[in-house]
Design an enzyme around this catalytic site. Structure first.
Site, mmCIF file in Angstrom:
data_model
loop_
_atom_site.group_PDB
_atom_site.id
_atom_site.type_symbol
_atom_site.label_atom_id
_atom_site.label_comp_id
_atom_site.label_asym_id
_atom_site.label_seq_id
_atom_site.Cartn_x
_atom_site.Cartn_y
_atom_site.Cartn_z
ATOM 1 N N ASP A 37 0.806 -1.267 -0.255
ATOM 2 C CA ASP A 37 0.054 0.006 -0.124
ATOM 3 C C ASP A 37 1.004 1.281 0.005
ATOM 4 O OD1 ASP A 37 -2.695 -1.015 0.108
ATOM 5 O OD2 ASP A 37 -2.011 -1.922 1.945
ATOM 6 N N MET A 39 0.695 5.268 0.242
ATOM 7 C CA MET A 39 -0.411 6.338 0.491
ATOM 8 C C MET A 39 0.588 7.716 0.466
ATOM 9 S SD MET A 39 -2.630 4.638 3.366
ATOM 10 C CE MET A 39 -3.063 2.810 3.418
ATOM 11 N N HIS A 68 -0.408 -1.240 -4.503
ATOM 12 C CA HIS A 68 -1.875 -0.178 -4.769
ATOM 13 C C HIS A 68 -1.392 1.063 -4.557
ATOM 14 C CE1 HIS A 68 -5.889 0.310 -2.511
ATOM 15 N NE2 HIS A 68 -5.986 0.818 -3.422
ATOM 16 N N MET A 139 -12.671 -1.871 -3.197
ATOM 17 C CA MET A 139 -12.350 -1.291 -1.713
ATOM 18 C C MET A 139 -13.492 -1.934 -1.077
ATOM 19 S SD MET A 139 -9.574 -0.100 -1.554
ATOM 20 C CE MET A 139 -9.387 -0.112 0.255
#
Length: 226
Positions: A37, A39, A68, A139
């Site tokens: 992930d 971000m 992601h 999601m």
């Protein structure tokens, strides 16, 4: 690369970042993909790891990286993750004005291309784009934080996507991300998902590798009726 019918992708967001390489090795022979992930504290209100960590970690494991990107301007950054050796690079539909063009860039760079749909985004406007993608990530929470509670109503998007894929005879994985655990993975599999991101359910377990195997078994049972 031959992929198994179902994919379990532990998320390192729930791992101990001080021991990241060891945490990855703990699930290396049980997991199918490693979910990473990314971000940026802009697209989502959280800040995690970036390209340098992915590049370093790539040398520590043979697992395919399922990256992601929860970031603004993925057109600028996504190809770098493909160049770093990511197997699959997924970006958010909400962050990109030309998803098909970026999918082409990722495939040209040697990666699979994934499209992510956040909690509050309808899936219908994106169904016609799916032939350009290898993965559709839906999601099952609001993107941005691990450890949230699974929202079963969001599986309606999975069902819609699975029907569309079947009608169009598309080759596409449907991945679910958010709150996937022993008490939710069967619902997701029954809805039509075939790739499952699990963070806390894996790295919060005493034996992460065994947790991965158990999750896969539950998903397989749900899809085969065994």
């Amino acid at each position: 690369m031959t992929v198994p019918p179902l994919i379990v992708a532990p998320s390192i967001l729930a791992a101990d970042f001080a021991r990241l390489a060891d945490e990855v090795r703990a699930i290396e022979h049980a997991a199918d993909w490693l979910h990473v992930d990314v971000m940026d504290n802009h697209f989502v209100p959280n800040l995690t790891i970036g390209l340098p960590v992915v590049q370093s970690l790539r040398a520590a494991t043979e697992l395919p990286f399922d990256v992601h990107l929860m970031i603004e301007d993925p057109r600028r950054w996504a190809p770098g993750y493909a160049d770093a050796g990511a197997y699959n690079v997924t970006f958010h539909a909400e962050a990109c004005d030309d998803p098909v063009a970026l999918a082409k860039d990722l495939r040209s760079a040697g990666a699979k291309a994934g499209l992510a749909i956040d909690r509050d985004t309808p899936i219908e406007p994106y169904l016609e784009l799916l032939p350009s993608f290898d993965t559709l990530l839906i999601m099952t929470i609001k993107a941005g934080f691990g450890g949230q509670r699974f929202i079963p109503q969001l599986l309606d998007k999975v069902r819609t996507a699975r029907r569309h894929i079947a009608t169009g005879h598309l080759e596409l994985r449907i991945e679910v991300d958010g709150g996937i655990a022993a008490d939710t993975i069967e619902q997701a599999a029954e809805a039509g998902a075939d790739a499952f991101v699990a963070g806390t359910a894996v790295y919060g377990a005493d034996d992460p590798a065994e947790a991965v195997r158990r999750l896969r078994g539950l998903a397989e049972r749900a899809t085969t009726g065994a």
